[in-house]
Design a protein around this motif. Structure first.
Motif, short mmCIF file in Angstrom:
data_model
loop_
_atom_site.label_atom_id
_atom_site.label_comp_id
_atom_site.label_asym_id
_atom_site.label_seq_id
_atom_site.Cartn_x
_atom_site.Cartn_y
_atom_site.Cartn_z
N TYR A 19 8.95 45.45 76.53
CA TYR A 19 9.02 46.14 75.25
C TYR A 19 9.00 47.64 75.50
O TYR A 19 8.32 48.11 76.40
CB TYR A 19 7.87 45.73 74.35
CG TYR A 19 7.86 44.26 74.05
CD1 TYR A 19 8.71 43.73 73.08
CD2 TYR A 19 7.05 43.38 74.77
CE1 TYR A 19 8.73 42.37 72.83
CE2 TYR A 19 7.07 42.02 74.52
CZ TYR A 19 7.91 41.52 73.55
OH TYR A 19 7.94 40.18 73.31
N LEU A 31 -0.85 48.60 75.05
CA LEU A 31 -1.31 47.21 75.11
C LEU A 31 -2.72 47.04 74.56
O LEU A 31 -3.33 45.99 74.77
CB LEU A 31 -1.26 46.73 76.57
CG LEU A 31 0.12 46.76 77.23
CD1 LEU A 31 -0.01 46.48 78.72
CD2 LEU A 31 1.05 45.76 76.58
N ASN A 33 -3.93 46.53 71.55
CA ASN A 33 -4.16 45.54 70.51
C ASN A 33 -3.92 44.11 71.00
O ASN A 33 -3.84 43.19 70.20
CB ASN A 33 -3.29 45.83 69.28
CG ASN A 33 -1.81 45.84 69.62
OD1 ASN A 33 -1.44 45.79 70.79
ND2 ASN A 33 -0.97 45.93 68.60
N ARG A 34 -3.81 43.91 72.30
CA ARG A 34 -3.53 42.58 72.85
C ARG A 34 -4.74 42.08 73.64
O ARG A 34 -5.43 42.84 74.29
CB ARG A 34 -2.32 42.63 73.76
CG ARG A 34 -1.09 43.15 73.01
CD ARG A 34 0.07 43.20 73.90
NE ARG A 34 0.73 41.90 73.85
CZ ARG A 34 1.87 41.66 74.41
NH1 ARG A 34 2.47 42.58 75.11
NH2 ARG A 34 2.42 40.47 74.32
N ALA A 35 -4.93 40.78 73.60
CA ALA A 35 -6.02 40.16 74.35
C ALA A 35 -5.61 39.91 75.80
O ALA A 35 -6.45 39.85 76.69
CB ALA A 35 -6.44 38.84 73.70
N ASP A 36 -4.31 39.78 76.05
CA ASP A 36 -3.81 39.51 77.39
C ASP A 36 -2.33 39.85 77.41
O ASP A 36 -1.70 40.00 76.36
CB ASP A 36 -4.02 38.03 77.74
CG ASP A 36 -3.86 37.77 79.23
OD1 ASP A 36 -3.76 38.74 80.00
OD2 ASP A 36 -3.84 36.58 79.61
N ILE A 37 -1.76 39.99 78.59
CA ILE A 37 -0.32 40.22 78.71
C ILE A 37 0.25 39.06 79.54
O ILE A 37 -0.22 38.80 80.64
CB ILE A 37 0.00 41.58 79.35
CG1 ILE A 37 1.51 41.79 79.44
CG2 ILE A 37 -0.66 41.75 80.68
CD1 ILE A 37 1.90 43.21 79.81
N GLU A 41 6.00 39.52 80.77
CA GLU A 41 6.14 40.64 79.83
C GLU A 41 5.69 41.94 80.46
O GLU A 41 5.00 41.96 81.47
CB GLU A 41 5.32 40.38 78.55
CG GLU A 41 5.94 39.34 77.66
CD GLU A 41 5.26 39.25 76.31
OE1 GLU A 41 4.44 40.13 75.98
OE2 GLU A 41 5.55 38.31 75.58
#
Length: 182
Positions: A19, A31, A33-37, A41
């Motif tokens: 992205y 990143l 606001n994310r719990a994991d990647i 990605e």
């Protein structure tokens, strides 16, 4: 949101869904606001510089890129609550899942290529996403010298154009060798 697919020149896939973060807000949030990647990605910060993992919940791998998408520096397994200073010449930063650099055997000096570009249906393109990756690769083909250094430059060019001594010796040996045959 547009996603890119990044590969190396020899075809190794770095990430299938990268992205792009072009706006100031999207680069700052990154990143966070994310719990994991997920493994496939990544996030490409354009323009990029130094990064932070303040407030993140997982380790990331960071790839610093120049304007031509050449890898300048690799930082593996950056834990949360850290700041990583970008090397000189950084124009883009690629954030990947922790361990991805080692898994793809990415090295400094590798060029990354954009293989695919997709958009979600009905999304309006933003200014920086119309042409996300623009670069030109200039290779020194023929140096031209002017002014007072022209004699030095043309002497150096003659040296560069002539074959090295070990190849000259091989060529001389090849010419004097008798031919085997009928």
């Amino acid at each position: 949101m547009k996603t890119l697919e990044l590969h190396t020149a020899d075809g190794r896939c770095i990430a299938r869904h990268v992205y792009m973060a072009c706006s100031f807000r999207s680069r700052c949030l990154g990143l966070l606001n994310r719990a994991d990647i997920p493994e496939e990605e990544g996030l490409l910060l354009v323009p990029g510089g130094s990064i932070h993992t303040i407030g993140m919940r997982f380790n990331i791998d960071v790839v610093f890129l120049n304007r031509q998408m050449r890898v300048l520096e690799l930082v593996e397994q950056v834990p949360p609550w850290r700041v990583v200073i970008a090397p000189r010449g950084t124009r883009r930063v690629l954030e990947l899942a922790g361990g991805k650099i080692a898994a793809t055997r990415l090295t400094v000096g590798t060029y990354l290529m954009v293989e695919a570009l997709t958009t979600n249906a009905g999304e309006r393109p933003k200014a920086c996403q119309r042409s996300p990756i623009q670069f030109s690769l200039r290779l020194p083909v023929d140096r031209r010298c002017t002014g007072s250094i022209q004699p030095q430059c043309s002497a150096r060019a003659r040296i560069l154009r002539s074959p090295p001594p070990y190849l000259r010796a091989l060529d001389a040996h090849a010419e004097t060798r008798p031919s085997v045959g009928n």
